[in-house]
Motif scaffolding. Structure first.
Motif, short mmCIF file in Angstrom:
data_model
loop_
_atom_site.label_atom_id
_atom_site.label_comp_id
_atom_site.label_asym_id
_atom_site.label_seq_id
_atom_site.Cartn_x
_atom_site.Cartn_y
_atom_site.Cartn_z
N PRO A 102 0.81 -1.22 0.00
CA PRO A 102 0.00 0.00 0.00
C PRO A 102 0.84 1.27 0.00
O PRO A 102 1.92 1.32 0.59
CB PRO A 102 -0.80 -0.10 1.30
N SER A 103 0.33 2.27 -0.68
CA SER A 103 0.91 3.60 -0.68
C SER A 103 -0.10 4.50 0.03
O SER A 103 -1.27 4.52 -0.33
CB SER A 103 1.13 4.07 -2.11
N CYS A 104 0.35 5.22 1.06
CA CYS A 104 -0.57 6.01 1.88
C CYS A 104 -0.33 7.50 1.68
O CYS A 104 0.80 7.94 1.51
CB CYS A 104 -0.39 5.66 3.35
N HIS A 105 -1.43 8.25 1.70
CA HIS A 105 -1.39 9.69 1.46
C HIS A 105 -2.23 10.45 2.47
O HIS A 105 -3.30 9.99 2.84
CB HIS A 105 -1.96 10.02 0.07
N PHE A 106 -1.74 11.62 2.87
CA PHE A 106 -2.59 12.57 3.59
C PHE A 106 -3.45 13.24 2.54
O PHE A 106 -3.03 13.43 1.40
CB PHE A 106 -1.75 13.61 4.33
N ILE A 107 -4.67 13.61 2.90
CA ILE A 107 -5.62 14.21 1.98
C ILE A 107 -5.82 15.69 2.36
O ILE A 107 -6.03 16.00 3.53
CB ILE A 107 -6.99 13.49 2.05
N TYR A 108 -5.76 16.56 1.35
CA TYR A 108 -6.02 17.98 1.52
C TYR A 108 -7.13 18.36 0.55
O TYR A 108 -7.06 18.01 -0.63
CB TYR A 108 -4.77 18.81 1.23
N ILE A 109 -8.15 19.06 1.04
CA ILE A 109 -9.29 19.44 0.20
C ILE A 109 -9.27 20.94 -0.03
O ILE A 109 -9.03 21.73 0.89
CB ILE A 109 -10.62 19.03 0.87
N ASP A 110 -9.53 21.32 -1.28
CA ASP A 110 -9.63 22.73 -1.66
C ASP A 110 -10.79 22.86 -2.66
O ASP A 110 -10.64 22.47 -3.82
CB ASP A 110 -8.32 23.21 -2.30
N GLY A 111 -11.94 23.32 -2.19
CA GLY A 111 -13.12 23.44 -3.05
C GLY A 111 -13.61 22.07 -3.48
O GLY A 111 -13.86 21.20 -2.66
N GLU A 112 -13.71 21.84 -4.80
CA GLU A 112 -14.19 20.57 -5.35
C GLU A 112 -13.06 19.63 -5.72
O GLU A 112 -13.27 18.63 -6.39
CB GLU A 112 -15.07 20.84 -6.57
N LYS A 113 -11.85 19.94 -5.33
CA LYS A 113 -10.68 19.15 -5.70
C LYS A 113 -9.95 18.75 -4.43
O LYS A 113 -9.99 19.45 -3.42
CB LYS A 113 -9.77 20.00 -6.58
N PHE A 114 -9.27 17.61 -4.49
CA PHE A 114 -8.42 17.28 -3.36
C PHE A 114 -7.03 16.89 -3.83
O PHE A 114 -6.79 16.62 -4.99
CB PHE A 114 -9.05 16.24 -2.42
N TYR A 115 -6.11 16.92 -2.89
CA TYR A 115 -4.69 16.68 -3.16
C TYR A 115 -4.20 15.60 -2.23
O TYR A 115 -4.66 15.49 -1.10
CB TYR A 115 -3.89 17.97 -2.92
N GLU A 116 -3.25 14.81 -2.70
CA GLU A 116 -2.65 13.75 -1.89
C GLU A 116 -1.15 13.99 -1.75
O GLU A 116 -0.50 14.39 -2.71
CB GLU A 116 -2.84 12.39 -2.55
N PHE A 117 -0.65 13.68 -0.58
CA PHE A 117 0.79 13.64 -0.34
C PHE A 117 1.13 12.27 0.17
O PHE A 117 0.55 11.79 1.14
CB PHE A 117 1.24 14.69 0.69
N GLU A 118 2.07 11.60 -0.48
CA GLU A 118 2.42 10.23 -0.13
C GLU A 118 3.17 10.19 1.19
O GLU A 118 4.10 10.93 1.41
CB GLU A 118 3.29 9.61 -1.23
N MET A 119 2.75 9.24 2.01
CA MET A 119 3.40 9.01 3.30
C MET A 119 3.42 7.50 3.50
O MET A 119 2.42 6.91 3.87
CB MET A 119 2.63 9.65 4.45
N THR A 120 4.53 6.83 3.17
CA THR A 120 4.57 5.37 3.29
C THR A 120 5.26 4.97 4.58
O THR A 120 5.87 5.73 5.24
CB THR A 120 5.32 4.74 2.10
#
Length: 120
Positions: A102-120
């Motif tokens: 598995p590859s794990c990401h923190f989730i950041y939301i901005d409006g109708e879009k979200f962003y992932e940052f990988e944290m393994t």
């Protein structure tokens, strides 16, 4: 566009990456898994992964009921099909293709879009 870290053969995907990184937009807020579920569960959503060393955007459907992430992703100009197992580790969303770690990401939301940052 949706969420990504698809089963494009995540291993091949990770090994193919070079040097690419982008900062989060100023308005992006770190989401808890409850907030992320309310935002994305069962809906097609747009996602951008900012730390994978290649530009990655996707339109994905995250299904907590099925435990999957599915859709299409643009990885540095190449379109791929996404179908991965969905799991969680605290406030990180994790996905993995069949037989992959598995590859794990923190989730950041901005409006109708979200962003992932990988944290393994």
């Amino acid at each position: 566009m949706r969420a990504i870290f698809p089963s494009i053969s995540a291993a091949a995907f990770l090994y193919a990456m070079n040097a690419y990184a982008v900062d989060l937009p100023a308005g992006a807020k770190k989401a808890t898994m409850d907030e992320f579920k309310a935002f994305a569960d069962g809906k097609q959503v747009e996602v951008e992964i900012l730390d994978l060393k290649k530009p990655v955007t996707a339109e994905l459907v995250w299904s907590w009921k099925k435990g999957t992430t599915t859709g299409r992703a643009d990885v540095a100009g190449k379109m791929i099909d996404v179908k991965t197992k969905l799991t969680f580790k605290g406030d990180k969303a994790c996905s993995a293709g069949k037989g992959e770690k598995p590859s794990c990401h923190f989730i950041y939301i901005d409006g109708e879009k979200f962003y992932e940052f990988e944290m393994t």
